[in-house]
Design an enzyme around this catalytic site. Structure first.
Site, PDB file in Angstrom:
ATOM      1  N   HIS A  65      -4.253  11.338  11.359  1.00 17.31           N
ATOM      2  CA  HIS A  65      -3.135  10.957  10.617  1.00 17.31           C
ATOM      3  C   HIS A  65      -2.600   9.820  10.636  1.00 17.31           C
ATOM      4  CE1 HIS A  65      -3.760  14.716   7.683  1.00 17.31           C
ATOM      5  NE2 HIS A  65      -3.302  15.629   9.066  1.00 17.31           N
ATOM      6  N   ASP A 122      -9.488  11.082   2.173  1.00 11.95           N
ATOM      7  CA  ASP A 122      -9.329  12.777   2.729  1.00 11.95           C
ATOM      8  C   ASP A 122     -10.814  12.198   4.209  1.00 11.95           C
ATOM      9  OD1 ASP A 122     -10.292  14.707   3.053  1.00 11.95           O
ATOM     10  OD2 ASP A 122     -12.067  15.363   2.106  1.00 11.95           O
ATOM     11  N   LEU A 178       1.374  -7.121  -5.850  1.00 15.50           N
ATOM     12  CA  LEU A 178       0.359  -6.249  -4.430  1.00 15.50           C
ATOM     13  C   LEU A 178       1.539  -5.198  -5.516  1.00 15.50           C
ATOM     14  CD1 LEU A 178      -2.172  -4.804  -5.147  1.00 15.50           C
ATOM     15  CD2 LEU A 178      -1.367  -5.255  -2.799  1.00 15.50           C
TER      16      LEU A 178
END
Length: 308
Positions: A60, A43, A177
């Site tokens: 962003h 956030d 991963l």
């Protein structure tokens, strides 16, 4: 009281014992097993841009840059699974321009990350509803290709799991991963959709109500096969879960940071992991160290234990 005597020095025994305990605790924390699965609510992208008089799309874009660098650092710290909250079902309430900017950044990031994922054995899995026509076709195509080619769906077969007595989890062999990206995802809708699928099976006579338990139910979630998060990290100063992984985080440790996501660097990650290492995870029982990542492996034994 009893003292330890040195030339010209009198050291109380209680103080000496305290030093020994602190030394032991420091050594234990330095060697603690990291969380297996870390989930993140990233956030603060728009606020980061606003503070710098930049267009929200720049926030962003910076957030996407931090995301890719954080993946490498989590891997270096021994984390096996990372889940990022990319776009929630509630994010559709944002303006159309910002949503389009998010899709553009997301597609560019996915395309640039493709070669890295294949070369470095990063398995990508997409959580959420990608069949939504509001999501650009080009983005859906590149995400589906990234998930397929990286092996993110390997080992997940619902039909075989329904007839299995064990709880199957996706493994990350060797140095692999797994990175899960939640897009058009909502925790409540995931639970509702699972309930609908189970109801259809019962209605058609393919499943008995008596066979429905938590283990069966979770096989119908889009997170099926993924171990529950050990640690949830939320950046941006807010302290809420925002409809994220509501079924899965029942016993997750939750870490809130005031830093905006574009500012959440590797030292911030280290702070969160160090905080986690000091948590005492009980899973409803007694003392269990943060190193225990799966409460189902306790088999009723809630005494102090390690998973490795």
């Amino acid at each position: 009281s009893t003292n330890l005597s040195f030339p010209n020095i009198q050291i109380p025994l209680s103080f000496t014992l305290l030093l020994l305990v602190l030394l032991h605790c420091s050594t234990a924390f330095n060697n603690v097993t990291p969380p297996k699965h870390v989930a993140l609510i990233c956030d603060g992208n728009s606020r980061w841009a606003e503070q710098r008089n930049l267009h929200p799309s720049m926030g962003h874009a910076k957030g996407a840059e931090v995301l890719t660098s954080s993946i490498r650092h989590f891997r270096d710290r021994g984390v096996e699974i990372c889940t990022f909250y990319g776009f929630s079902t509630e994010n559709w309430s944002r303006g159309g321009t910002e949503i389009n900017d998010i899709w553009t950044v997301m597609e560019l990031t996915a395309r640039s990350f493709y070669d890295t994922a294949i070369a470095e054995n990063v398995r990508v899995r997409i959580l959420g509803d990608l069949d939504d026509d509001r999501i650009p076709t080009s983005l859906r195509d590149v995400l589906a290709r990234l998930e397929m080619d990286s092996g993110g769906r390997n080992g997940h077969d619902l039909q075989s799991e329904l007839h299995s007595e064990s709880t199957s989890t996706l493994e990350t062999p060797g140095d692999d991963l797994m990175v899960c990206i939640a897009i058009n995802y909502g925790g409540r809708s995931d639970i509702v959709n699972a309930g609908r699928r189970i109801a259809d099976l019962v209605k058609n006579g393919d499943l008995s109500p008596e066979d429905i338990d938590e283990r069966m139910f979770e096989k119908f979630l889009c997170t099926s096969g993924i171990p529950d998060p050990d640690l949830i990290i939320r950046t941006g100063g807010e302290q809420r879960l925002s409809n994220f992984l509501l079924w899965d985080l029942a016993y997750s440790e939750v870490y809130f940071s005031d830093k905006l996501w574009p500012e959440f660097d590797t030292s911030s990650i280290d702070d969160a992991l160090d905080w986690y290492s000091g948590r005492c995870r009980r899973f409803g029982g007694r003392k269990v160290p943060a190193t225990l990542t799966d409460p189902s492996k306790m088999n009723g034994d809630t005494t102090l234990q390690h998973n490795r």
